[in-house]
Design a protein around this motif. Structure first.
Motif, PDB file in Angstrom:
ATOM      1  N   SER A 110       0.853  -1.191   0.000  1.00 47.04           N
ATOM      2  CA  SER A 110       0.000   0.000   0.000  1.00 47.04           C
ATOM      3  C   SER A 110       0.889   1.241   0.000  1.00 47.04           C
ATOM      4  CB  SER A 110      -0.912   0.013   1.227  1.00 47.04           C
ATOM      5  OG  SER A 110      -1.840   1.086   1.163  1.00 47.04           O
ATOM      6  N   GLY A 111       0.363   2.329  -0.541  1.00 46.21           N
ATOM      7  CA  GLY A 111       1.134   3.570  -0.598  1.00 46.21           C
ATOM      8  C   GLY A 111       2.309   3.472  -1.536  1.00 46.21           C
ATOM      9  N   ALA A 112       2.065   2.900  -2.740  1.00 44.04           N
ATOM     10  CA  ALA A 112       3.155   2.709  -3.694  1.00 44.04           C
ATOM     11  C   ALA A 112       2.681   2.976  -5.111  1.00 44.04           C
ATOM     12  CB  ALA A 112       3.700   1.282  -3.601  1.00 44.04           C
ATOM     13  N   THR A 113       3.558   3.583  -5.909  1.00 38.23           N
ATOM     14  CA  THR A 113       3.345   3.672  -7.351  1.00 38.23           C
ATOM     15  C   THR A 113       3.793   2.359  -7.965  1.00 38.23           C
ATOM     16  OG1 THR A 113       3.763   6.050  -7.400  1.00 38.23           O
ATOM     17  CG2 THR A 113       4.020   4.867  -9.471  1.00 38.23           C
ATOM     18  N   VAL A 114       2.964   1.801  -8.862  1.00 35.26           N
ATOM     19  CA  VAL A 114       3.339   0.545  -9.511  1.00 35.26           C
ATOM     20  C   VAL A 114       3.578   0.715 -11.007  1.00 35.26           C
ATOM     21  CG1 VAL A 114       2.257  -0.928  -7.784  1.00 35.26           C
ATOM     22  CG2 VAL A 114       0.907  -0.158  -9.759  1.00 35.26           C
ATOM     23  N   MET A 115       3.131   1.844 -11.570  1.00 32.55           N
ATOM     24  CA  MET A 115       3.420   2.125 -12.980  1.00 32.55           C
ATOM     25  C   MET A 115       3.343   3.628 -13.177  1.00 32.55           C
ATOM     26  SD  MET A 115       1.873   2.986 -16.122  1.00 32.55           S
ATOM     27  CE  MET A 115       2.762   3.140 -17.662  1.00 32.55           C
ATOM     28  N   GLN A 116       4.209   4.163 -14.040  1.00 37.90           N
ATOM     29  CA  GLN A 116       4.174   5.590 -14.316  1.00 37.90           C
ATOM     30  C   GLN A 116       4.703   5.896 -15.706  1.00 37.90           C
ATOM     31  OE1 GLN A 116       7.300   8.192 -12.575  1.00 37.90           O
ATOM     32  NE2 GLN A 116       7.844   6.437 -11.271  1.00 37.90           N
ATOM     33  N   ILE A 117       4.258   7.030 -16.243  1.00 33.30           N
ATOM     34  CA  ILE A 117       4.887   7.630 -17.420  1.00 33.30           C
ATOM     35  C   ILE A 117       5.646   8.844 -16.909  1.00 33.30           C
ATOM     36  CG2 ILE A 117       4.592   8.728 -19.664  1.00 33.30           C
ATOM     37  CD1 ILE A 117       1.988   7.222 -20.009  1.00 33.30           C
ATOM     38  N   PHE A 118       6.960   8.796 -17.019  1.00 38.65           N
ATOM     39  CA  PHE A 118       7.776   9.912 -16.538  1.00 38.65           C
ATOM     40  C   PHE A 118       7.796  11.025 -17.579  1.00 38.65           C
ATOM     41  CE2 PHE A 118      11.621  12.330 -15.842  1.00 38.65           C
ATOM     42  CZ  PHE A 118      11.574  12.538 -14.475  1.00 38.65           C
ATOM     43  N   GLY A 119       7.869  12.256 -17.091  1.00 43.98           N
ATOM     44  CA  GLY A 119       7.985  13.413 -17.967  1.00 43.98           C
ATOM     45  C   GLY A 119       6.779  14.318 -17.901  1.00 43.98           C
ATOM     46  N   GLY A 120       7.018  15.569 -17.617  1.00 46.63           N
ATOM     47  CA  GLY A 120       5.950  16.556 -17.564  1.00 46.63           C
ATOM     48  C   GLY A 120       6.542  17.910 -17.230  1.00 46.63           C
ATOM     49  N   SER A 121       5.801  18.962 -17.528  1.00 44.77           N
ATOM     50  CA  SER A 121       6.248  20.313 -17.176  1.00 44.77           C
ATOM     51  C   SER A 121       5.501  20.845 -15.963  1.00 44.77           C
ATOM     52  CB  SER A 121       6.076  21.269 -18.365  1.00 44.77           C
ATOM     53  OG  SER A 121       4.737  21.266 -18.831  1.00 44.77           O
ATOM     54  N   SER A 122       4.218  20.543 -15.852  1.00 44.41           N
ATOM     55  CA  SER A 122       3.447  20.995 -14.691  1.00 44.41           C
ATOM     56  C   SER A 122       3.699  20.105 -13.479  1.00 44.41           C
ATOM     57  CB  SER A 122       1.951  21.020 -15.026  1.00 44.41           C
ATOM     58  OG  SER A 122       1.479  19.737 -15.404  1.00 44.41           O
ATOM     59  N   ARG A 123       4.211  18.893 -13.707  1.00 43.51           N
ATOM     60  CA  ARG A 123       4.632  17.973 -12.655  1.00 43.51           C
ATOM     61  C   ARG A 123       5.671  17.044 -13.272  1.00 43.51           C
ATOM     62  NH1 ARG A 123      -1.002  16.453 -13.600  1.00 43.51           N
ATOM     63  NH2 ARG A 123      -1.036  14.603 -14.949  1.00 43.51           N
ATOM     64  N   ALA A 124       6.285  16.210 -12.464  1.00 43.65           N
ATOM     65  CA  ALA A 124       7.376  15.373 -12.963  1.00 43.65           C
ATOM     66  C   ALA A 124       6.912  14.233 -13.853  1.00 43.65           C
ATOM     67  CB  ALA A 124       8.173  14.802 -11.797  1.00 43.65           C
ATOM     68  N   THR A 125       5.642  13.841 -13.731  1.00 43.05           N
ATOM     69  CA  THR A 125       5.136  12.681 -14.457  1.00 43.05           C
ATOM     70  C   THR A 125       3.875  13.023 -15.236  1.00 43.05           C
ATOM     71  OG1 THR A 125       3.838  11.965 -12.548  1.00 43.05           O
ATOM     72  CG2 THR A 125       6.067  11.071 -12.761  1.00 43.05           C
TER      73      THR A 125
END
Length: 216
Positions: A110-125
């Motif tokens: 619990s409390g974990a990211t399990v998949m992400q797309i990295f890259g963004g300007s308004s936020r990191a992902t």
């Protein structure tokens, strides 16, 4: 006249197959699968741990785990502990890209990211899929995607249309989420476990059938 139980069962099966075919069309139509080899899977883990202490790959299954007390992935990083695979060789800045894989989250994570797309300007992902108390959600429970998801395999498709600044998520072939992107010059896919707020002491995810697809 009442329908026979056999006829009702056949009709339900046919309807389920039609839904599945429609979902498959939406996640595969027009896409081309890119080539992936083990060299495309870069492991990020606590910097003081060897790969085998936080990762295994057996029978096509990536198993990744981390502890809330672990160190970050580099000595200079101030981020939370993670054991993630960063897909290398297929960073992108335009076009439509898709991540596909089957995930298994053991009970207790619990409390974990399990998949992400990295890259963004308004936020990191562009997007992060979080697990909290048996629920899969976009970021911090803002959009719930799946409940009762512990201890079973489920399929994840995430489609990112860079030009349209659009992200869609399908779970088990069913459309679950659509939202805007976050800008940014380049992007790439990651999967595994990355500690977030109120994380459990031990976090783990397992992945198989990883594919990356694109259409430009």
């Amino acid at each position: 006249m009442a329908k026979s139980p056999h006829l009702v069962l056949v009709l339900c099966l046919c309807f389920s197959q039609l839904i599945s075919l429609e979902a498959n069309d939406q996640t595969s139509s027009g896409f081309t699968q890119v080539s992936l080899s083990q060299s495309n899977f870069e492991l990020q883990r606590p910097y003081d741990k060897s790969p085998r202490e936080r990762y295994s790959f057996n029978n096509g299954v990536h198993r990744l785990w981390v502890y809330s007390t672990d160190k970050p992935h580099t000595p200079t990083s101030h981020t939370e502990p993670r054991t993630e695979i960063r897909i290398r060789g297929h960073d992108y800045s335009s076009g439509v890209w898709q991540f596909e894989g089957e995930a298994y989250i053991p009970r207790g994570t619990s409390g974990a990211t399990v998949m992400q797309i990295f890259g963004g300007s308004s936020r990191a992902t562009t997007i992060m899929l979080h697990v909290y108390d048996g629920e899969l959600a976009v970021y911090k429970r803002s959009e719930r995607l799946l409940s009762n998801m512990y201890n079973r395999w489920f399929k994840v498709n995430v489609i990112h249309d860079v030009g349209a600044s659009n992200v869609k998520v399908y779970i088990d072939g069913v459309f679950r989420y659509e939202g805007s992107g976050a800008g940014g010059r380049y992007h790439y896919f990651k999967f595994g476990v990355y500690a977030q707020d109120a994380s459990s002491h031990r976090m783990e995810s397992r992945w198989r059938g990883i594919r990356v697809l694109t259409k430009n």
